[in-house]
Enzyme design. Sequence first.
Site, PDB file in Angstrom:
ATOM      1  N   LYS A  28     -13.599  -4.701   2.019  1.00 26.10           N
ATOM      2  CA  LYS A  28     -14.437  -3.525   1.742  1.00 26.10           C
ATOM      3  C   LYS A  28     -15.942  -3.794   1.841  1.00 26.10           C
ATOM      4  O   LYS A  28     -16.703  -2.903   2.191  1.00 26.10           O
ATOM      5  CB  LYS A  28     -14.123  -2.967   0.357  1.00 26.10           C
ATOM      6  CG  LYS A  28     -12.806  -2.226   0.271  1.00 26.10           C
ATOM      7  CD  LYS A  28     -12.646  -1.596  -1.106  1.00 26.10           C
ATOM      8  CE  LYS A  28     -11.315  -0.882  -1.224  1.00 26.10           C
ATOM      9  NZ  LYS A  28     -11.177  -0.189  -2.514  1.00 26.10           N
ATOM     10  N   TYR A  60      -2.424   1.986 -11.186  1.00 26.79           N
ATOM     11  CA  TYR A  60      -1.420   3.047 -11.061  1.00 26.79           C
ATOM     12  C   TYR A  60      -0.001   2.499 -10.927  1.00 26.79           C
ATOM     13  O   TYR A  60       0.959   3.261 -10.850  1.00 26.79           O
ATOM     14  CB  TYR A  60      -1.731   3.964  -9.868  1.00 26.79           C
ATOM     15  CG  TYR A  60      -1.880   3.245  -8.558  1.00 26.79           C
ATOM     16  CD1 TYR A  60      -3.140   2.953  -8.064  1.00 26.79           C
ATOM     17  CD2 TYR A  60      -0.768   2.845  -7.822  1.00 26.79           C
ATOM     18  CE1 TYR A  60      -3.292   2.287  -6.868  1.00 26.79           C
ATOM     19  CE2 TYR A  60      -0.919   2.181  -6.630  1.00 26.79           C
ATOM     20  CZ  TYR A  60      -2.182   1.897  -6.154  1.00 26.79           C
ATOM     21  OH  TYR A  60      -2.319   1.228  -4.963  1.00 26.79           O
ATOM     22  N   SER A  80       0.811  -1.219   0.000  1.00 23.44           N
ATOM     23  CA  SER A  80       0.000   0.000   0.000  1.00 23.44           C
ATOM     24  C   SER A  80       0.846   1.272   0.000  1.00 23.44           C
ATOM     25  O   SER A  80       1.840   1.372   0.726  1.00 23.44           O
ATOM     26  CB  SER A  80      -0.910   0.004   1.235  1.00 23.44           C
ATOM     27  OG  SER A  80      -1.584   1.247   1.319  1.00 23.44           O
ATOM     28  N   GLY A 137     -14.439  -4.796 -16.312  1.00 25.65           N
ATOM     29  CA  GLY A 137     -14.345  -5.341 -14.959  1.00 25.65           C
ATOM     30  C   GLY A 137     -15.673  -5.271 -14.233  1.00 25.65           C
ATOM     31  O   GLY A 137     -16.581  -4.522 -14.633  1.00 25.65           O
ATOM     32  N   ALA A 138     -15.792  -6.093 -13.191  1.00 28.67           N
ATOM     33  CA  ALA A 138     -17.054  -6.137 -12.440  1.00 28.67           C
ATOM     34  C   ALA A 138     -16.793  -6.444 -10.970  1.00 28.67           C
ATOM     35  O   ALA A 138     -17.589  -7.098 -10.304  1.00 28.67           O
ATOM     36  CB  ALA A 138     -17.984  -7.176 -13.059  1.00 28.67           C
ATOM     37  N   GLY A 162      -4.240   5.638 -12.953  1.00 30.33           N
ATOM     38  CA  GLY A 162      -5.052   5.662 -11.734  1.00 30.33           C
ATOM     39  C   GLY A 162      -4.461   6.355 -10.521  1.00 30.33           C
ATOM     40  O   GLY A 162      -5.084   6.369  -9.458  1.00 30.33           O
ATOM     41  N   ASP A 184     -13.668   6.127  -2.773  1.00 31.51           N
ATOM     42  CA  ASP A 184     -13.199   5.676  -4.100  1.00 31.51           C
ATOM     43  C   ASP A 184     -14.005   6.349  -5.204  1.00 31.51           C
ATOM     44  O   ASP A 184     -13.469   6.783  -6.219  1.00 31.51           O
ATOM     45  CB  ASP A 184     -13.350   4.157  -4.247  1.00 31.51           C
ATOM     46  CG  ASP A 184     -12.293   3.400  -3.469  1.00 31.51           C
ATOM     47  OD1 ASP A 184     -11.201   3.952  -3.253  1.00 31.51           O
ATOM     48  OD2 ASP A 184     -12.559   2.246  -3.070  1.00 31.51           O
TER      49      ASP A 184
HETATM   50  P1  ATR Z   1     -11.440  -4.954  -7.221  1.00 22.53           P
HETATM   51  O1  ATR Z   1     -12.132  -4.898  -5.914  1.00 22.53           O
HETATM   52  O2  ATR Z   1     -10.098  -4.267  -7.223  1.00 22.53           O
HETATM   53  O3  ATR Z   1     -12.290  -4.505  -8.372  1.00 22.53           O
HETATM   54  P2  ATR Z   1     -11.934  -7.754  -7.742  1.00 22.53           P
HETATM   55  O4  ATR Z   1     -13.246  -7.652  -7.074  1.00 22.53           O
HETATM   56  O5  ATR Z   1     -11.073  -8.940  -7.437  1.00 22.53           O
HETATM   57  O6  ATR Z   1     -11.022  -6.496  -7.448  1.00 22.53           O
HETATM   58  O7  ATR Z   1     -12.170  -7.659  -9.330  1.00 22.53           O
HETATM   59  C1  ATR Z   1     -11.158  -7.904 -10.238  1.00 22.53           C
HETATM   60  C2  ATR Z   1     -11.682  -7.690 -11.655  1.00 22.53           C
HETATM   61  O8  ATR Z   1     -10.599  -7.941 -12.575  1.00 22.53           O
HETATM   62  C3  ATR Z   1     -12.797  -8.644 -12.053  1.00 22.53           C
HETATM   63  O9  ATR Z   1     -13.660  -7.977 -12.936  1.00 22.53           O
HETATM   64  C4  ATR Z   1     -12.043  -9.769 -12.770  1.00 22.53           C
HETATM   65  O10 ATR Z   1     -12.805 -10.496 -13.702  1.00 22.53           O
HETATM   66  P3  ATR Z   1     -13.682 -11.777 -13.229  1.00 22.53           P
HETATM   67  O11 ATR Z   1     -14.924 -11.226 -12.601  1.00 22.53           O
HETATM   68  O12 ATR Z   1     -13.960 -12.531 -14.459  1.00 22.53           O
HETATM   69  O13 ATR Z   1     -12.826 -12.528 -12.246  1.00 22.53           O
HETATM   70  C5  ATR Z   1     -11.001  -8.963 -13.491  1.00 22.53           C
HETATM   71  N1  ATR Z   1      -9.830  -9.772 -13.851  1.00 22.53           N
HETATM   72  C6  ATR Z   1      -8.860 -10.206 -13.044  1.00 22.53           C
HETATM   73  N2  ATR Z   1      -7.944 -10.900 -13.727  1.00 22.53           N
HETATM   74  C7  ATR Z   1      -8.353 -10.919 -15.033  1.00 22.53           C
HETATM   75  C8  ATR Z   1      -7.838 -11.458 -16.260  1.00 22.53           C
HETATM   76  N3  ATR Z   1      -6.691 -12.141 -16.288  1.00 22.53           N
HETATM   77  N4  ATR Z   1      -8.544 -11.243 -17.390  1.00 22.53           N
HETATM   78  C9  ATR Z   1      -9.699 -10.537 -17.392  1.00 22.53           C
HETATM   79  N5  ATR Z   1     -10.244 -10.000 -16.256  1.00 22.53           N
HETATM   80  C10 ATR Z   1      -9.582 -10.187 -15.111  1.00 22.53           C
END
Ligand code: ATR
Length: 294
Positions: free
Chosen positions: A78, A238, A27, A141-142, A259, A116
Amino acid sequence: MDSLRNIGHIDGQTQLVGIIGSPVAHSLSPEMHNAAFAYMGLNWRYIPLLVRPDQLAAALKGIVALNFRGVNITIPHKVAAIPLMDSVTEAVTVAGAVNTVRIDGSSGRMEGMNTDMTGFLADLAAHKIHLSEGMRVIVLGAGGAARAVGAGLARSGAQITFINRTPEKAAQVVEFLKASWSSAVMTAAPFSELAAHAEGASLIVNTTAVGIWPNADESPWPEHVPFPKNAVVYDTVYRPRHTLLMKQAEKAGLMAVGGLGMLVYQGAAAFEMWTRQKPPIEVMRAACEQRLGD
Ligand code: ATR
């Protein structure tokens, strides 16, 4: 040098804040906040607190008992922290996560906040990236970051498509955000449909973990998909400062933003919540840049 000496001086009046997470060793927040406290001449210190998931409730009780003024909450706590708060702000409800806790010194009550979302919006504004009603945005992402970013975008009336490796998770994010913005135009899609959705988008935000050091040679944006014309690419990653996604976007003639600003503005908002003083943003940014090595 003066600021470094100041960090080393701790006495009976020192006020404590910190960050609860697992891992926390990477961090940047301790450097960022301690530099700000030193610059402002505040007798406050920010420390990393490694807390396993099964110890979160005990850790939060502990920091109240130890008279901390607050903490940041990071991965993986979180969401789990929400029911442990005495109250939460609207930002926590709409983003579905707590990343900052303020502890009332006299009552010991914990107020959960989410900086955030405000950090993301503040950095967009700092880069003169304006959100408007009906503007089309692609969020890659999700996860937790996608929810915070999505909440900020939905609030501004943008039309959002969430693209995720696991499309069911993107659909869940849409469903979650609809609870706060029922009339918002939001869709979920897999990467295989990215090209069709990207056409005409004016902002692309990466919230996935793809491209984070040490995997700096990876990008979430497939080589064969053209970037939409005149779009801005915002990568919430970032580390490294200049990700492969940003390089791809710049090569295609687009503006790309990393970021670090989002990190700094979320930290600045937490600093203000705790100390009720105006945060020294540039000092906080410089502390992060120094740690990142440029
Ligand atoms: P954060 O809280 O930082 O958003 P997270 O909840 O672990 O972290 O989410 C990570 C995101 O990165 C997810 O959308 C994940 O996709 P999945 O839902 O399919 O797991 C995405 N992600 C991580 N590694 C990935 C990869 N190699 N290719 C594509 N998406 C990836």
